[in-house]
Design a protein around this motif. Sequence first.
Motif, PDB file in Angstrom:
ATOM      1  N   LEU A  98       0.823  -1.209   0.000  1.00 43.39           N
ATOM      2  CA  LEU A  98       0.000   0.000   0.000  1.00 43.39           C
ATOM      3  C   LEU A  98       0.860   1.262   0.000  1.00 43.39           C
ATOM      4  N   ASP A  99       1.623   1.483   1.070  1.00 46.63           N
ATOM      5  CA  ASP A  99       2.426   2.701   1.200  1.00 46.63           C
ATOM      6  C   ASP A  99       3.601   2.684   0.225  1.00 46.63           C
ATOM      7  N   GLY A 100       3.661   3.701  -0.612  1.00 44.03           N
ATOM      8  CA  GLY A 100       4.750   3.801  -1.583  1.00 44.03           C
ATOM      9  C   GLY A 100       4.444   3.159  -2.916  1.00 44.03           C
ATOM     10  N   VAL A 101       3.340   2.414  -2.992  1.00 46.97           N
ATOM     11  CA  VAL A 101       2.922   1.793  -4.243  1.00 46.97           C
ATOM     12  C   VAL A 101       1.573   2.373  -4.678  1.00 46.97           C
ATOM     13  N   LEU A 102       0.615   2.353  -3.775  1.00 42.40           N
ATOM     14  CA  LEU A 102      -0.696   2.950  -4.057  1.00 42.40           C
ATOM     15  C   LEU A 102      -0.875   4.298  -3.357  1.00 42.40           C
ATOM     16  N   ALA A 103      -0.488   4.365  -2.091  1.00 43.86           N
ATOM     17  CA  ALA A 103      -0.708   5.558  -1.272  1.00 43.86           C
ATOM     18  C   ALA A 103       0.622   6.225  -0.927  1.00 43.86           C
ATOM     19  N   ASN A 104       0.615   7.553  -0.934  1.00 47.03           N
ATOM     20  CA  ASN A 104       1.862   8.309  -0.759  1.00 47.03           C
ATOM     21  C   ASN A 104       2.111   8.692   0.706  1.00 47.03           C
ATOM     22  N   PHE A 105       2.558   7.707   1.478  1.00 41.92           N
ATOM     23  CA  PHE A 105       2.894   7.916   2.890  1.00 41.92           C
ATOM     24  C   PHE A 105       4.005   8.952   3.039  1.00 41.92           C
ATOM     25  N   ARG A 106       5.037   8.809   2.252  1.00 44.29           N
ATOM     26  CA  ARG A 106       6.221   9.666   2.369  1.00 44.29           C
ATOM     27  C   ARG A 106       5.862  11.155   2.242  1.00 44.29           C
ATOM     28  N   ALA A 107       5.054  11.506   1.248  1.00 47.52           N
ATOM     29  CA  ALA A 107       4.690  12.913   1.033  1.00 47.52           C
ATOM     30  C   ALA A 107       3.910  13.468   2.219  1.00 47.52           C
ATOM     31  N   GLU A 161       3.746  16.799   7.077  1.00 45.80           N
ATOM     32  CA  GLU A 161       3.370  16.923   8.488  1.00 45.80           C
ATOM     33  C   GLU A 161       4.554  17.263   9.395  1.00 45.80           C
ATOM     34  N   PHE A 162       5.718  16.656   9.147  1.00 45.36           N
ATOM     35  CA  PHE A 162       6.850  16.769  10.076  1.00 45.36           C
ATOM     36  C   PHE A 162       8.097  17.420   9.484  1.00 45.36           C
ATOM     37  N   ASN A 163       8.060  17.725   8.199  1.00 44.71           N
ATOM     38  CA  ASN A 163       9.211  18.322   7.516  1.00 44.71           C
ATOM     39  C   ASN A 163      10.462  17.464   7.664  1.00 44.71           C
ATOM     40  N   GLU A 164      10.255  16.159   7.655  1.00 41.69           N
ATOM     41  CA  GLU A 164      11.350  15.185   7.733  1.00 41.69           C
ATOM     42  C   GLU A 164      11.025  14.019   6.805  1.00 41.69           C
ATOM     43  N   VAL A 202       9.802   7.712  16.630  1.00 43.39           N
ATOM     44  CA  VAL A 202       8.631   7.025  17.168  1.00 43.39           C
ATOM     45  C   VAL A 202       7.551   8.026  17.559  1.00 43.39           C
ATOM     46  N   ARG A 203       7.945   9.160  18.111  1.00 40.10           N
ATOM     47  CA  ARG A 203       6.981  10.189  18.517  1.00 40.10           C
ATOM     48  C   ARG A 203       6.175  10.669  17.309  1.00 40.10           C
ATOM     49  N   HIS A 204       6.856  10.878  16.183  1.00 39.15           N
ATOM     50  CA  HIS A 204       6.167  11.292  14.965  1.00 39.15           C
ATOM     51  C   HIS A 204       5.214  10.194  14.482  1.00 39.15           C
ATOM     52  N   TRP A 205       5.676   8.954  14.545  1.00 42.27           N
ATOM     53  CA  TRP A 205       4.842   7.826  14.120  1.00 42.27           C
ATOM     54  C   TRP A 205       3.540   7.810  14.917  1.00 42.27           C
ATOM     55  N   VAL A 206       3.642   7.932  16.226  1.00 42.60           N
ATOM     56  CA  VAL A 206       2.458   7.922  17.090  1.00 42.60           C
ATOM     57  C   VAL A 206       1.532   9.080  16.731  1.00 42.60           C
ATOM     58  N   LYS A 207       2.095  10.252  16.530  1.00 38.82           N
ATOM     59  CA  LYS A 207       1.298  11.427  16.172  1.00 38.82           C
ATOM     60  C   LYS A 207       0.624  11.217  14.810  1.00 38.82           C
ATOM     61  N   PHE A 208       1.347  10.642  13.861  1.00 35.54           N
ATOM     62  CA  PHE A 208       0.810  10.368  12.527  1.00 35.54           C
ATOM     63  C   PHE A 208      -0.441   9.485  12.640  1.00 35.54           C
ATOM     64  N   VAL A 209      -0.332   8.459  13.473  1.00 37.16           N
ATOM     65  CA  VAL A 209      -1.445   7.522  13.642  1.00 37.16           C
ATOM     66  C   VAL A 209      -2.580   8.184  14.428  1.00 37.16           C
ATOM     67  N   GLU A 210      -2.246   8.897  15.485  1.00 41.49           N
ATOM     68  CA  GLU A 210      -3.277   9.549  16.302  1.00 41.49           C
ATOM     69  C   GLU A 210      -4.095  10.553  15.486  1.00 41.49           C
ATOM     70  N   LYS A 211      -3.456  11.211  14.522  1.00 41.90           N
ATOM     71  CA  LYS A 211      -4.158  12.184  13.678  1.00 41.90           C
ATOM     72  C   LYS A 211      -4.888  11.515  12.503  1.00 41.90           C
ATOM     73  N   LYS A 212      -4.827  10.188  12.457  1.00 42.82           N
ATOM     74  CA  LYS A 212      -5.480   9.389  11.412  1.00 42.82           C
ATOM     75  C   LYS A 212      -5.025   9.782  10.002  1.00 42.82           C
ATOM     76  N   LEU A 213      -3.738  10.046   9.876  1.00 43.99           N
ATOM     77  CA  LEU A 213      -3.219  10.525   8.598  1.00 43.99           C
ATOM     78  C   LEU A 213      -3.126   9.433   7.527  1.00 43.99           C
ATOM     79  N   PHE A 214      -3.137   8.168   7.933  1.00 39.59           N
ATOM     80  CA  PHE A 214      -3.148   7.110   6.912  1.00 39.59           C
ATOM     81  C   PHE A 214      -4.410   7.192   6.053  1.00 39.59           C
ATOM     82  N   GLU A 215      -5.483   7.705   6.625  1.00 36.97           N
ATOM     83  CA  GLU A 215      -6.733   7.847   5.884  1.00 36.97           C
ATOM     84  C   GLU A 215      -6.666   8.990   4.869  1.00 36.97           C
TER      85      GLU A 215
END
Length: 161
Positions: free
Chosen positions: A13-22, A27-30, A38-51
Amino acid sequence: MNKPDVQIIYVDLDGVLANFRAKYIEEFNEDPDMVKNVRHWVKFVEKKLFEELDWMKGAKGGVKFLKKSNVHVKILSSSGGRDKPMDEEVQKQKAEWLELHGIEWPAIFVPGKKHKIEYAEKGAILIDDDEETIDRWNEAGGIGLYHTDWFTTETILRLFI
């Protein structure tokens, strides 16, 4: 050359269909490949950014191409392998992304990319943007296609299906 008997195509999914990296960079300028925060990962998930991930360039056409093939297709994606509650939330968000974008293929979520090889077998293709995962898939007996763009992936797939 005889085409191999392809029974199933697994699509990351990520990197093939959906653009996780962008979305991560926005979101984090990194770059997520450069910083394992890990802190960014948790925040990414908490903000439901995969959707909210955008399509990868060419992915809509890639999905149309695969739908026209006579091969069974499934999503094979990692939920990150952090911890069970976080894994479950990532799976939920990724499933929501697939539904929002009209992708009805069955989805398999594994708790880390290293578990993808459990699905590798003769006649099974994996389309993935992670070279290490592709190398492991090939070593396990599957056919791994290292995805860099949909034009190249479709061109290679035509040799197999």
